[in-house]
Design a protein around this motif. Structure first.
Motif, mmCIF file in Angstrom:
data_model
loop_
_atom_site.group_PDB
_atom_site.id
_atom_site.type_symbol
_atom_site.label_atom_id
_atom_site.label_comp_id
_atom_site.label_asym_id
_atom_site.label_seq_id
_atom_site.Cartn_x
_atom_site.Cartn_y
_atom_site.Cartn_z
ATOM 1 N N ALA A 1 0.830 -1.205 0.000
ATOM 2 C CA ALA A 1 0.000 0.000 0.000
ATOM 3 C C ALA A 1 0.868 1.259 0.000
ATOM 4 O O ALA A 1 0.559 2.248 -0.690
ATOM 5 C CB ALA A 1 -0.925 -0.002 1.207
ATOM 6 N N ALA A 2 1.959 1.236 0.746
ATOM 7 C CA ALA A 2 2.827 2.420 0.841
ATOM 8 C C ALA A 2 3.698 2.599 -0.397
ATOM 9 O O ALA A 2 4.000 3.726 -0.793
ATOM 10 C CB ALA A 2 3.707 2.318 2.089
ATOM 11 N N TRP B 1 10.862 -6.129 -3.729
ATOM 12 C CA TRP B 1 11.146 -6.104 -2.294
ATOM 13 C C TRP B 1 9.883 -5.883 -1.471
ATOM 14 O O TRP B 1 9.810 -6.329 -0.314
ATOM 15 C CB TRP B 1 12.175 -5.007 -1.966
ATOM 16 C CG TRP B 1 11.624 -3.598 -2.030
ATOM 17 C CD1 TRP B 1 11.651 -2.758 -3.094
ATOM 18 C CD2 TRP B 1 10.976 -2.887 -0.973
ATOM 19 N NE1 TRP B 1 11.059 -1.568 -2.783
ATOM 20 C CE2 TRP B 1 10.634 -1.608 -1.472
ATOM 21 C CE3 TRP B 1 10.641 -3.182 0.341
ATOM 22 C CZ2 TRP B 1 9.976 -0.645 -0.716
ATOM 23 C CZ3 TRP B 1 9.991 -2.239 1.111
ATOM 24 C CH2 TRP B 1 9.666 -0.983 0.584
ATOM 25 N N THR B 2 8.872 -5.240 -2.043
ATOM 26 C CA THR B 2 7.660 -4.946 -1.273
ATOM 27 C C THR B 2 6.924 -6.215 -0.852
ATOM 28 O O THR B 2 6.210 -6.216 0.152
ATOM 29 C CB THR B 2 6.703 -4.056 -2.080
ATOM 30 O OG1 THR B 2 6.358 -4.713 -3.318
ATOM 31 C CG2 THR B 2 7.328 -2.720 -2.385
ATOM 32 N N VAL B 3 7.083 -7.294 -1.621
ATOM 33 C CA VAL B 3 6.444 -8.551 -1.231
ATOM 34 C C VAL B 3 7.435 -9.540 -0.637
ATOM 35 O O VAL B 3 7.058 -10.369 0.199
ATOM 36 C CB VAL B 3 5.718 -9.200 -2.435
ATOM 37 C CG1 VAL B 3 4.512 -8.378 -2.842
ATOM 38 C CG2 VAL B 3 6.650 -9.402 -3.621
ATOM 39 N N PHE B 4 8.697 -9.468 -1.045
ATOM 40 C CA PHE B 4 9.657 -10.475 -0.581
ATOM 41 C C PHE B 4 10.218 -10.173 0.812
ATOM 42 O O PHE B 4 10.518 -11.108 1.561
ATOM 43 C CB PHE B 4 10.802 -10.614 -1.586
ATOM 44 C CG PHE B 4 10.482 -11.521 -2.732
ATOM 45 C CD1 PHE B 4 10.495 -12.901 -2.572
ATOM 46 C CD2 PHE B 4 10.144 -11.002 -3.973
ATOM 47 C CE1 PHE B 4 10.184 -13.742 -3.625
ATOM 48 C CE2 PHE B 4 9.839 -11.839 -5.033
ATOM 49 C CZ PHE B 4 9.855 -13.213 -4.859
ATOM 50 N N VAL B 5 10.375 -8.908 1.177
ATOM 51 C CA VAL B 5 10.892 -8.600 2.510
ATOM 52 C C VAL B 5 9.916 -9.047 3.605
ATOM 53 O O VAL B 5 10.317 -9.745 4.549
ATOM 54 C CB VAL B 5 11.243 -7.098 2.631
ATOM 55 C CG1 VAL B 5 11.573 -6.749 4.087
ATOM 56 C CG2 VAL B 5 12.428 -6.754 1.729
ATOM 57 N N PRO B 6 8.625 -8.704 3.522
ATOM 58 C CA PRO B 6 7.691 -9.236 4.533
ATOM 59 C C PRO B 6 7.560 -10.756 4.461
ATOM 60 O O PRO B 6 7.223 -11.400 5.465
ATOM 61 C CB PRO B 6 6.362 -8.566 4.169
ATOM 62 C CG PRO B 6 6.722 -7.377 3.359
ATOM 63 C CD PRO B 6 7.946 -7.766 2.609
ATOM 64 N N GLN B 7 7.846 -11.318 3.293
ATOM 65 C CA GLN B 7 7.753 -12.769 3.139
ATOM 66 C C GLN B 7 8.742 -13.489 4.046
ATOM 67 O O GLN B 7 8.555 -14.667 4.373
ATOM 68 C CB GLN B 7 8.007 -13.133 1.674
ATOM 69 C CG GLN B 7 7.676 -14.569 1.295
ATOM 70 C CD GLN B 7 6.186 -14.854 1.273
ATOM 71 O OE1 GLN B 7 5.382 -13.937 1.185
ATOM 72 N NE2 GLN B 7 5.823 -16.118 1.351
ATOM 73 N N LEU B 8 9.779 -12.800 4.472
ATOM 74 C CA LEU B 8 10.732 -13.397 5.417
ATOM 75 C C LEU B 8 10.032 -13.830 6.700
ATOM 76 O O LEU B 8 10.268 -14.929 7.210
ATOM 77 C CB LEU B 8 11.857 -12.400 5.738
ATOM 78 C CG LEU B 8 13.034 -12.352 4.774
ATOM 79 C CD1 LEU B 8 13.935 -11.164 5.105
ATOM 80 C CD2 LEU B 8 13.827 -13.650 4.856
ATOM 81 N N THR C 1 -5.512 -10.398 -13.645
ATOM 82 C CA THR C 1 -6.091 -9.107 -14.051
ATOM 83 C C THR C 1 -5.685 -7.974 -13.119
ATOM 84 O O THR C 1 -6.215 -6.870 -13.230
ATOM 85 C CB THR C 1 -7.621 -9.213 -14.085
ATOM 86 O OG1 THR C 1 -8.109 -9.629 -12.799
ATOM 87 C CG2 THR C 1 -8.071 -10.233 -15.135
ATOM 88 N N ALA C 2 -4.763 -8.235 -12.206
ATOM 89 C CA ALA C 2 -4.353 -7.207 -11.239
ATOM 90 C C ALA C 2 -3.266 -6.312 -11.832
ATOM 91 O O ALA C 2 -2.531 -6.713 -12.741
ATOM 92 C CB ALA C 2 -3.845 -7.865 -9.967
ATOM 93 N N SER C 3 -3.163 -5.109 -11.299
ATOM 94 C CA SER C 3 -2.119 -4.184 -11.746
ATOM 95 C C SER C 3 -1.077 -3.945 -10.664
ATOM 96 O O SER C 3 -0.054 -3.307 -10.917
ATOM 97 C CB SER C 3 -2.744 -2.845 -12.154
ATOM 98 O OG SER C 3 -3.481 -2.282 -11.072
ATOM 99 N N THR C 4 -1.333 -4.435 -9.446
ATOM 100 C CA THR C 4 -0.372 -4.348 -8.341
ATOM 101 C C THR C 4 -0.372 -5.668 -7.585
ATOM 102 O O THR C 4 -1.133 -6.583 -7.899
ATOM 103 C CB THR C 4 -0.726 -3.208 -7.356
ATOM 104 O OG1 THR C 4 -1.909 -3.582 -6.615
ATOM 105 C CG2 THR C 4 -0.970 -1.901 -8.089
ATOM 106 N N ALA C 5 0.464 -5.752 -6.553
ATOM 107 C CA ALA C 5 0.566 -6.968 -5.738
ATOM 108 C C ALA C 5 -0.453 -6.996 -4.609
ATOM 109 O O ALA C 5 -0.436 -7.935 -3.800
ATOM 110 C CB ALA C 5 1.978 -7.079 -5.164
#
Length: 409
Positions: A310-311, A318-325, A378-382
């Motif tokens: 969102a931010a 990195w926006t999805v992989f860092v929290p994935q830790l 069909t998404a444009s973001t994660a």
């Protein structure tokens, strides 16, 4: 002593096996995850190659997971009936043969077929490896050993997307199957030469009637249901990421499949660290407490994914992989403990319990992966992927509260 772990269950001659046996368990348990992950970076390119939709190519993942699920439901009870070793040998042979055949696929339909057959055998190392560990160890120690085996075995799945991306980029997707086929053939020979039969003599099975009876007993046990559901719903966060992550990184963020493989290492590092924590802590803190800790980390990581996406909607992988830790760390902690708890509810039916747990886990994962591929197409973001993580982690925490936390009180 725990009522679920009678003293007679672990005789002196079944104490810790030779180090070579533990290494073999690590390698044979890695075949399923390696075969699953190594093709993931190539899936966007396969849609172009075979002139088909992304959702259709995604069946190479979701039906593979479904194949893992169904075969575990069968192989676990069969290993109770006929022994661990012969069933394992048959499974490895199927994997090697199907991997070889998949290399020569000329249509997406053929590839999906051979990929599904590959999964039927690849699950043998997972389900029978868990049963072997339970043959040799008590419940809490089994959790530690499952964590130890997975700590080292996860090194291969961690590198699998990177290796798969490199093979796909420089040689072609066919070479991912060449590698998994060769691996299955080598482990087949190793098992034949070195693996002893570990099934206790008092476990003989009894055909379909035995399987139905033991399954009914397990599914009527509240704690077994709790361990099974937490394992299935909690790890669905990982499978949803496998289903949606490649499209998000490669298609939406315009990165290469090899780059996805590099970023995926962060996920595997978190999972491996969680397994290591379990291997060192399960006997001290117990199965249920570590499951709770893992679920807390899972929820924190899922909420953090929503916050970072969102931010920074255009922030890159990195926006999805860092929290994935945090998510993968939580998975690495609660999953071995869930499995150890499930196969210890009825130790004489460890193979059946392992099979049912694996079936539900993989079936849930297959649904999550396929559903996520449709959602992100069909998404444009994660953001859809991030929201799915929150929903699944919350459902896993609820299952723990209803079936395990309340049951204890």
């Amino acid at each position: 002593m725990d009522a679920q772990t009678p003293k007679a269950e672990v005789p002196a001659d079944q104490r810790p096996a030779r180090p070579g046996l533990i290494v073999l368990l690590m390698v044979m348990s890695a075949i399923g995850p390696v075969s699953l992950n190594i093709l993931v970076p190539a899936t966007p390119g396969l849609a172009v190659l075979f002139d088909t939709k992304v959702e259709t190519v995604q069946l190479t993942l979701s039906l593979y997971l479904f194949g893992l699920a169904v075969s575990q439901l069968v192989l676990g009870p069969l290993s109770d009936r006929f022994g661990r070793k012969p069933v394992l040998l048959a499974g490895l042979f199927i994997t090697a043969a199907a991997s070889t055949a998949a290399m020569f696929s000329t249509s997406i339909g053929m590839l999906i077929l051979f990929r599904s057959l590959q999964a039927l055998g690849a699950s043998s190392g997972l389900v029978i490896g868990r049963a072997i560990i339970r043959d040799l160890y008590t419940r809490d120690r089994a959790a530690a050993m499952i964590g130890l085996v997975t700590t080292v075995m996860v090194l291969a799945p961690m590198a699998a997307p990177l290796i798969g991306g490199i093979l796909d980029t420089h040689f072609g997707w066919e070479y991912t199957f060449a590698l998994t086929g060769a691996m299955a053939a080598l482990v087949l020979a190793w098992v034949f030469l070195a693996l002893p039969e570990t099934r206790p003599d008092h476990i003989t099975g009894g055909g379909v009637r035995y399987i139905v009876s033991e399954s009914r007993e397990l599914l009527s046990d509240r704690r077994f249901l709790g361990y099974m559901l937490v394992a299935a719903i909690g790890t669905a966060t990982f499978f949803a990421f496998l289903g949606g992550g490649p499209h998000v990184v490669v298609s939406i963020m315009a990165r290469t499949s090899a780059e996805f493989g590099v970023w995926f290492i962060a996920t595997s590092v978190g999972f491996m660290l969680g397994n290591f924590i379990t291997s060192r802590s399960s006997q001290r803190y117990g199965v249920d407490r570590l499951i709770a800790i893992g679920l807390v980390l899972l929820v924190i990581g899922s909420v953090a994914t929503v916050a970072t996406v969102a931010a920074f909607p255009d922030g890159g992988p990195w926006t999805v992989f860092v929290p994935q830790l945090a998510i993968s760390l939580g998975n690495g902690i609660f999953l071995p403990n869930c499995v150890a708890g499930a196969v210890s509810v009825r130790p004489k039916a460890a193979g059946t319990a392992s099979g049912i747990t694996g079936f539900v886990q993989m079936a849930t994962g297959a649904v999550a992966a396929q559903a996520m591929s449709h959602i992100v197409a069909t998404a444009s973001t994660a953001m859809p992927l991030a929201v799915a993580m929150v929903v699944l982690s919350g459902a896993a925490a609820l299952a723990f509260y209803v079936f395990l936390s309340r049951a204890r009180r």
